[in-house]
Design an enzyme around this catalytic site. Structure first.
Site, short mmCIF file in Angstrom:
data_model
loop_
_atom_site.label_atom_id
_atom_site.label_comp_id
_atom_site.label_asym_id
_atom_site.label_seq_id
_atom_site.Cartn_x
_atom_site.Cartn_y
_atom_site.Cartn_z
N ARG A 85 0.87 -1.15 -0.04
CA ARG A 85 0.00 -0.09 -0.06
C ARG A 85 0.90 1.19 0.07
O ARG A 85 0.40 2.29 -0.09
CB ARG A 85 -1.07 0.15 1.28
CG ARG A 85 -1.92 -1.14 1.22
CD ARG A 85 -3.26 -0.88 2.02
NE ARG A 85 -3.65 0.27 1.78
CZ ARG A 85 -4.73 0.82 2.43
NH1 ARG A 85 -5.09 0.26 3.60
NH2 ARG A 85 -5.40 1.87 1.99
N ARG A 130 -0.03 -2.15 11.88
CA ARG A 130 0.21 -1.48 10.71
C ARG A 130 0.87 0.02 11.18
O ARG A 130 1.57 0.80 10.59
CB ARG A 130 -1.06 -0.85 10.09
CG ARG A 130 -1.79 -1.87 9.44
CD ARG A 130 -1.05 -2.67 8.30
NE ARG A 130 -1.89 -3.79 7.61
CZ ARG A 130 -2.71 -3.57 6.80
NH1 ARG A 130 -3.35 -2.35 6.42
NH2 ARG A 130 -3.22 -4.73 6.32
N HIS A 160 -7.43 -1.78 12.75
CA HIS A 160 -7.22 -0.54 13.29
C HIS A 160 -7.93 -0.01 14.29
O HIS A 160 -8.96 -0.47 14.77
CB HIS A 160 -7.85 0.48 11.89
CG HIS A 160 -6.72 0.20 10.64
ND1 HIS A 160 -7.41 0.18 9.47
CD2 HIS A 160 -5.29 0.39 10.44
CE1 HIS A 160 -6.24 0.06 8.62
NE2 HIS A 160 -5.23 0.11 9.22
N CYS A 247 -12.97 4.45 6.14
CA CYS A 247 -11.76 4.19 5.28
C CYS A 247 -11.85 4.74 4.07
O CYS A 247 -10.85 4.59 3.08
CB CYS A 247 -11.42 2.77 5.41
SG CYS A 247 -12.54 1.79 4.81
C1 CIR Z 1 -6.18 -3.12 4.44
O1 CIR Z 1 -5.79 -4.22 4.85
O2 CIR Z 1 -5.13 -2.28 4.49
C2 CIR Z 1 -7.25 -2.94 3.36
N1 CIR Z 1 -7.56 -4.42 2.99
C3 CIR Z 1 -8.52 -2.57 4.24
C4 CIR Z 1 -8.11 -1.15 4.95
C5 CIR Z 1 -9.30 -0.41 5.69
N2 CIR Z 1 -8.93 0.77 6.14
C6 CIR Z 1 -9.52 1.49 7.23
O3 CIR Z 1 -10.25 0.55 7.86
N3 CIR Z 1 -9.10 2.69 7.57
#
Ligand code: CIR
Length: 254
Positions: A85, A130, A160, A247
């Site tokens: 990412r 993360r 998160h 998100c």
């Molecule tokens: C991830 O694992 O990074 C993505 N599949 C999902 C991110 C979701 N982000 C969020 O809730 N802020």
């Protein structure tokens, strides 16, 4: 005026990062329709939606919240915790430049915006898989001159901090107490998710209204019983990618 930055769903979303969920087939066309309805909900609540072009090679790039944190006085660009990412931030920095002075988290710091919960002048940062302490240390340096305090929070069992807790009114948090301890949030009233809906703690507050997934009807009822105005959206396909409603946008005063 409120601006909401979003990004179209990548055709690669089926290869998204997953931490706590088993992989399921994601219907791309349905995901795109749901994302569009989410954007319509933002617009109906008075946001000017600025949808960035699709990033075909970045599976998780629809989840723009993780790439930046935008405050009234400044913004910072994150360094995402998942390597796949990390390239997502380039286009976001370009989109935010006209609006805010930008600061950038650098290695070894890593933080996803989903771990950052801003409550007035206090910024809570989830220490998740993360996000790490070096990023928190950098945030403290960026934000202190603007009068912000940064506090770290332990989270477990979810991706998160904002999977576990979000703000739903001035002094009220929606929370899954299994994933984060309540004690750290001072002077707040708590609404707990229904125990059968552990993923239901993520709501997006726009003014006095909430955008909320239709997948969690029992928790939705709890929110409504507290007199909160709830606009539901079906984001079932984005939930399969371990996303929810905060998100998919970066919302800030233009
Ligand atoms: C991830 O694992 O990074 C993505 N599949 C999902 C991110 C979701 N982000 C969020 O809730 N802020």
């Amino acid at each position: 005026m409120r601006i909401a930055i979003t990004r179209q769903v990548s055709p690669q979303i089926g290869q998204c990062e997953l931490t706590h969920l088993e992989r399921q087939v994601i219907d791309l066309e349905l995901a795109r329709r749901q994302h569009h309805q989410y954007e319509e909900a933002l617009a109906a609540l008075g946001c000017q939606v600025h949808c960035l072009p699709v990033e075909p090679d970045l599976p998780d790039s629809v989840f723009v919240e993780d790439t930046a944190v935008v405050l009234d006085e400044m913004a910072f660009i994150t360094r995402l915790g998942a390597d796949s990412r990390k390239p997502e931030t380039t286009s976001i920095a370009r989109a935010l430049e006209p609006y805010r002075q930008l600061y950038t988290i650098t290695a070894p710091g890593a933080v996803d915006g989903g771990d950052v919960l801003c409550l007035g002048k206090t910024i809570y940062v989830g220490l998740s898989s993360r996000s790490n302490q070096p990023a928190i240390d950098q945030m403290m340096v960026f934000m202190k001159p603007y009068g912000y305090t940064v506090k770290d929070v332990r989270v477990s069992g979810c991706l998160h901090l904002k999977s576990a807790v979000t703000q739903v009114a001035d002094n009220t948090l929606l929370i899954n107490p299994e994933w984060v301890e309540t004690g750290i949030f001072k002077d707040m009233y708590f609404i707990e998710v229904d125990p059968s809906e552990p993923y239901g703690a993520n709501a997006l507050l726009i003014g006095n209204n909430l955008i909320y997934p239709s997948s969690y009807p029992r928790t939705q009822r709890r929110l409504e019983e507290h007199g909160l105005s709830v606009k539901t959206v079906d984001v079932s396909e984005l939930i399969k990618a371990e996303g929810a409603v905060t998100c998919c946008s970066l919302v800030f005063k233009g």
